[in-house]
Design a protein around this motif. Structure first.
Motif, PDB file in Angstrom:
ATOM      1  N   GLN A   1       0.830  -1.201   0.000  1.00 37.18           N
ATOM      2  CA  GLN A   1       0.000   0.000   0.000  1.00 37.18           C
ATOM      3  C   GLN A   1       0.871   1.259   0.000  1.00 37.18           C
ATOM      4  O   GLN A   1       0.589   2.228  -0.700  1.00 37.18           O
TER       5      GLN A   1
ATOM      6  N   VAL B   1       2.288   1.680  -3.442  1.00 36.54           N
ATOM      7  CA  VAL B   1       1.230   2.174  -4.338  1.00 36.54           C
ATOM      8  C   VAL B   1       1.003   3.666  -4.094  1.00 36.54           C
ATOM      9  O   VAL B   1       0.876   4.454  -5.032  1.00 36.54           O
ATOM     10  N   ASP B   2       0.951   4.061  -2.820  1.00 34.71           N
ATOM     11  CA  ASP B   2       0.765   5.480  -2.496  1.00 34.71           C
ATOM     12  C   ASP B   2       1.915   6.326  -3.024  1.00 34.71           C
ATOM     13  O   ASP B   2       1.699   7.415  -3.580  1.00 34.71           O
TER      14      ASP B   2
ATOM     15  N   THR C   1       3.946   5.594  -5.546  1.00 32.41           N
ATOM     16  CA  THR C   1       3.862   5.591  -7.005  1.00 32.41           C
ATOM     17  C   THR C   1       2.745   6.521  -7.470  1.00 32.41           C
ATOM     18  O   THR C   1       2.910   7.289  -8.421  1.00 32.41           O
ATOM     19  N   LYS C   2       1.607   6.471  -6.769  1.00 32.62           N
ATOM     20  CA  LYS C   2       0.481   7.336  -7.106  1.00 32.62           C
ATOM     21  C   LYS C   2       0.883   8.807  -6.949  1.00 32.62           C
ATOM     22  O   LYS C   2       0.583   9.642  -7.816  1.00 32.62           O
ATOM     23  N   GLY C   3       1.577   9.126  -5.876  1.00 36.95           N
ATOM     24  CA  GLY C   3       2.038  10.497  -5.662  1.00 36.95           C
ATOM     25  C   GLY C   3       2.998  10.947  -6.742  1.00 36.95           C
ATOM     26  O   GLY C   3       2.911  12.075  -7.244  1.00 36.95           O
TER      27      GLY C   3
ATOM     28  N   LEU D   1       3.194   9.743  -9.808  1.00 32.02           N
ATOM     29  CA  LEU D   1       2.444   9.887 -11.054  1.00 32.02           C
ATOM     30  C   LEU D   1       1.660  11.196 -11.068  1.00 32.02           C
ATOM     31  O   LEU D   1       1.613  11.900 -12.091  1.00 32.02           O
ATOM     32  N   GLN D   2       1.036  11.536  -9.928  1.00 33.02           N
ATOM     33  CA  GLN D   2       0.292  12.790  -9.861  1.00 33.02           C
ATOM     34  C   GLN D   2       1.228  13.981 -10.066  1.00 33.02           C
ATOM     35  O   GLN D   2       0.893  14.937 -10.766  1.00 33.02           O
TER      36      GLN D   2
END
Length: 99
Positions: free
Chosen positions: A14, A17-18, A20-22, A24-25
């Protein structure tokens, strides 16, 4: 994620993922900003091109006007000099004829 180090594999995944998400954003935001900057640059380029075109036209008109003024001044000076010379020559002829 949790405030401390991850305790389970799910928490580790998790967190990744967080992260990577950050990332990407952030990347998407950077791309959007770059797109805006490119649009602004394109607008500035168009405005500069238009300004250059106007400057070229204006400078051509000024150059033609200055050429005509220079030509007129040259003609006026030439005629004036010819008239002065004609007056001097005419007077000298009159003076020499009387003697």
């Amino acid at each position: 994620g949790s405030p401390g180090p991850p305790r389970t594999k799910i928490e580790m995944v998790q967190q990744q993922v967080d992260n990577t998400k950050g990332e990407l954003q952030k990347t998407l935001q950077d791309l959007a900003n770059r797109g805006k900057k490119l649009e602004e640059l394109e607008e500035q380029t168009v405005m500069l091109s238009d300004s250059a075109s106007v400057f070229k036209t204006s400078s051509s008109k000024v150059r033609k006007n200055m050429w005509w003024k220079n030509t007129k001044m040259t003609v006026i000076l030439t005629v004036t000099i010819i008239l002065i010379l004609a007056a001097i020559i005419g007077r000298s002829n009159i003076v020499t004829c009387h003697y």
